[in-house]
Design a protein around this motif. Structure first.
Motif, PDB file in Angstrom:
ATOM      1  N   THR A 186       0.835  -1.203   0.000  1.00  0.00           N
ATOM      2  CA  THR A 186       0.000   0.000   0.000  1.00  0.00           C
ATOM      3  C   THR A 186       0.865   1.247   0.000  1.00  0.00           C
ATOM      4  N   GLU A 187       1.916   1.241   0.824  1.00  0.00           N
ATOM      5  CA  GLU A 187       2.805   2.401   0.913  1.00  0.00           C
ATOM      6  C   GLU A 187       3.540   2.639  -0.397  1.00  0.00           C
ATOM      7  N   MET A 188       3.973   1.585  -1.058  1.00  0.00           N
ATOM      8  CA  MET A 188       4.634   1.746  -2.352  1.00  0.00           C
ATOM      9  C   MET A 188       3.708   2.442  -3.349  1.00  0.00           C
ATOM     10  N   GLN A 189       2.469   1.996  -3.410  1.00  0.00           N
ATOM     11  CA  GLN A 189       1.523   2.602  -4.340  1.00  0.00           C
ATOM     12  C   GLN A 189       1.260   4.061  -3.975  1.00  0.00           C
ATOM     13  N   ARG A 190       1.099   4.316  -2.688  1.00  0.00           N
ATOM     14  CA  ARG A 190       0.794   5.675  -2.232  1.00  0.00           C
ATOM     15  C   ARG A 190       1.905   6.657  -2.622  1.00  0.00           C
ATOM     16  N   GLN A 191       3.137   6.210  -2.533  1.00  0.00           N
ATOM     17  CA  GLN A 191       4.256   7.088  -2.854  1.00  0.00           C
ATOM     18  C   GLN A 191       4.473   7.245  -4.360  1.00  0.00           C
ATOM     19  N   LEU A 192       3.959   6.326  -5.159  1.00  0.00           N
ATOM     20  CA  LEU A 192       4.181   6.379  -6.603  1.00  0.00           C
ATOM     21  C   LEU A 192       3.066   7.056  -7.387  1.00  0.00           C
ATOM     22  N   PHE A 193       1.931   7.315  -6.763  1.00  0.00           N
ATOM     23  CA  PHE A 193       0.809   7.901  -7.486  1.00  0.00           C
ATOM     24  C   PHE A 193       0.795   9.431  -7.565  1.00  0.00           C
ATOM     25  N   PRO A 194       1.487  10.177  -6.697  1.00  0.00           N
ATOM     26  CA  PRO A 194       1.480  11.629  -6.846  1.00  0.00           C
ATOM     27  C   PRO A 194       1.954  12.062  -8.235  1.00  0.00           C
ATOM     28  N   PRO A 195       1.446  13.201  -8.744  1.00  0.00           N
ATOM     29  CA  PRO A 195       1.762  13.615 -10.122  1.00  0.00           C
ATOM     30  C   PRO A 195       3.250  13.664 -10.444  1.00  0.00           C
ATOM     31  N   LEU A 196       4.069  14.166  -9.521  1.00  0.00           N
ATOM     32  CA  LEU A 196       5.504  14.265  -9.793  1.00  0.00           C
ATOM     33  C   LEU A 196       6.129  12.890  -9.986  1.00  0.00           C
ATOM     34  N   SER A 197       5.736  11.932  -9.137  1.00  0.00           N
ATOM     35  CA  SER A 197       6.261  10.571  -9.262  1.00  0.00           C
ATOM     36  C   SER A 197       5.828   9.930 -10.579  1.00  0.00           C
ATOM     37  N   LEU A 198       4.583  10.170 -10.978  1.00  0.00           N
ATOM     38  CA  LEU A 198       4.098   9.623 -12.242  1.00  0.00           C
ATOM     39  C   LEU A 198       4.848  10.219 -13.422  1.00  0.00           C
ATOM     40  N   GLN A 199       5.148  11.519 -13.356  1.00  0.00           N
ATOM     41  CA  GLN A 199       5.862  12.160 -14.453  1.00  0.00           C
ATOM     42  C   GLN A 199       7.284  11.612 -14.585  1.00  0.00           C
ATOM     43  N   ILE A 200       7.939  11.383 -13.459  1.00  0.00           N
ATOM     44  CA  ILE A 200       9.292  10.816 -13.503  1.00  0.00           C
ATOM     45  C   ILE A 200       9.252   9.397 -14.067  1.00  0.00           C
ATOM     46  N   ALA A 201       8.248   8.619 -13.673  1.00  0.00           N
ATOM     47  CA  ALA A 201       8.120   7.260 -14.196  1.00  0.00           C
ATOM     48  C   ALA A 201       7.880   7.282 -15.706  1.00  0.00           C
ATOM     49  N   ARG A 202       7.032   8.187 -16.170  1.00  0.00           N
ATOM     50  CA  ARG A 202       6.770   8.293 -17.618  1.00  0.00           C
ATOM     51  C   ARG A 202       8.038   8.702 -18.362  1.00  0.00           C
ATOM     52  N   LEU A 203       8.830   9.572 -17.753  1.00  0.00           N
ATOM     53  CA  LEU A 203      10.100   9.974 -18.356  1.00  0.00           C
ATOM     54  C   LEU A 203      10.977   8.757 -18.606  1.00  0.00           C
ATOM     55  N   ILE A 204      11.065   7.865 -17.615  1.00  0.00           N
ATOM     56  CA  ILE A 204      11.916   6.687 -17.744  1.00  0.00           C
ATOM     57  C   ILE A 204      11.389   5.765 -18.841  1.00  0.00           C
ATOM     58  N   TYR A 205      10.069   5.571 -18.893  1.00  0.00           N
ATOM     59  CA  TYR A 205       9.487   4.741 -19.950  1.00  0.00           C
ATOM     60  C   TYR A 205       9.737   5.370 -21.323  1.00  0.00           C
ATOM     61  N   ARG A 206       9.582   6.700 -21.387  1.00  0.00           N
ATOM     62  CA  ARG A 206       9.667   7.409 -22.664  1.00  0.00           C
ATOM     63  C   ARG A 206      11.091   7.516 -23.192  1.00  0.00           C
ATOM     64  N   GLU A 207      12.044   7.810 -22.314  1.00  0.00           N
ATOM     65  CA  GLU A 207      13.402   8.105 -22.760  1.00  0.00           C
ATOM     66  C   GLU A 207      14.411   7.000 -22.437  1.00  0.00           C
ATOM     67  N   GLY A 208      13.954   5.971 -21.743  1.00  0.00           N
ATOM     68  CA  GLY A 208      14.869   4.894 -21.394  1.00  0.00           C
ATOM     69  C   GLY A 208      15.447   4.192 -22.603  1.00  0.00           C
ATOM     70  N   GLY A 209      14.703   4.158 -23.695  1.00  0.00           N
ATOM     71  CA  GLY A 209      15.218   3.523 -24.902  1.00  0.00           C
ATOM     72  C   GLY A 209      16.364   4.291 -25.531  1.00  0.00           C
ATOM     73  N   ASP A 210      16.374   5.607 -25.327  1.00  0.00           N
ATOM     74  CA  ASP A 210      17.439   6.445 -25.880  1.00  0.00           C
ATOM     75  C   ASP A 210      18.633   6.568 -24.942  1.00  0.00           C
ATOM     76  N   PHE A 211      18.371   6.417 -23.641  1.00  0.00           N
ATOM     77  CA  PHE A 211      19.431   6.557 -22.648  1.00  0.00           C
ATOM     78  C   PHE A 211      19.442   5.304 -21.771  1.00  0.00           C
ATOM     79  N   ASP A 212      20.280   4.354 -22.159  1.00  0.00           N
ATOM     80  CA  ASP A 212      20.327   3.105 -21.407  1.00  0.00           C
ATOM     81  C   ASP A 212      20.730   3.344 -19.953  1.00  0.00           C
ATOM     82  N   GLU A 213      21.498   4.429 -19.702  1.00  0.00           N
ATOM     83  CA  GLU A 213      21.907   4.737 -18.335  1.00  0.00           C
ATOM     84  C   GLU A 213      20.704   4.995 -17.433  1.00  0.00           C
ATOM     85  N   LEU A 214      19.649   5.576 -17.998  1.00  0.00           N
ATOM     86  CA  LEU A 214      18.435   5.825 -17.212  1.00  0.00           C
ATOM     87  C   LEU A 214      17.833   4.513 -16.732  1.00  0.00           C
TER      88      LEU A 214
END
Length: 207
Positions: free
Chosen positions: A99-127
């Motif tokens: 429950t705590e993991m989900q609670r900490q990952l749902f705020p907008p800032l956390s979601l945006q960072i997660a989307r960044l990794i999904y979106r740009e991870g293919g271009d930057f393997d370091e990410l």
């Protein structure tokens, strides 16, 4: 007061000031990465918003990747609850943690960072590499500690803990990728309880 004590006391404001600068840098960097993405994020803009010089930023973090890693490390430490305060039996502790993991990952800032990794991870393997390390450290390893505390063998605990985390974050990931409103606290706990029940007792326990 001895000379040594005087030097220690004199040094504290500088240490506190340095930590405050670091915290401002992390906060502003998270905002910049979340809104601009990794490629377009500007270290100069981050330094200006944090009210520090570019030289100070580079003293802390030599490049953009190092700063992003520090941001994920900071976020990861917010996700991990204080394990000694998890109470109850194994089922209850896993539900609380999921429950705590989900609670900490749902705020907008956390979601945006997660989307960044999904979106740009293919271009930057370091990410992806950095994200994998943080996933292991702050999401999987706490579950490993819980399971080993119950007597599970070290050789088995890691793959099983990884599977639990994947199951626990399944609904969060679905909404992240496909859209949907953040889960309510009640929905998070219900999902965590269902996942934990299946994880510990198998799908037949839900029939």
């Amino acid at each position: 007061m001895s000379e040594i004590q005087a030097k220690r006391r004199a040094g504290r404001p500088k240490a506190d000031e340095a930590e405050q600068k670091r915290q401002r840098l992390i906060a502003m960097a998270l905002e910049e990465f979340a809104h601009m993405g990794f490629r377009a994020a500007s270290l100069r803009d981050i330094a200006e918003k944090a009210e520090v010089s570019s030289r100070t930023l580079y003293n802390y973090y030599p490049d953009k990747l190092a700063l992003f890693e520090a941001c994920l490390d900071y976020s990861g430490r917010q996700i991990q609850p204080d394990l000694p305060h998890l109470e109850g039996d194994l089922h209850s502790r896993l539900v609380t943690y999921a429950t705590e993991m989900q609670r900490q990952l749902f705020p907008p800032l956390s979601l945006q960072i997660a989307r960044l990794i999904y979106r740009e991870g293919g271009d930057f393997d370091e990410l992806r590499q950095i994200s994998r390390i943080q996933f292991e450290r702050y999401q999987v390893m706490p579950v490993v500690s819980i399971l080993e505390g119950e007597g599970m063998a070290e050789a088995a605990s890691h793959p099983i803990a990884t599977q639990f985390v994947v199951m626990a974050l399944g609904e969060w990931q679905r909404r992240l990728l496909l859209g949907g409103e953040p889960m309510t606290d009640a929905e998070m706990r219900a999902h965590a309880d269902l996942v934990t029940t299946i994880f510990l007792n198998g799908i037949h326990s839900t029939l």
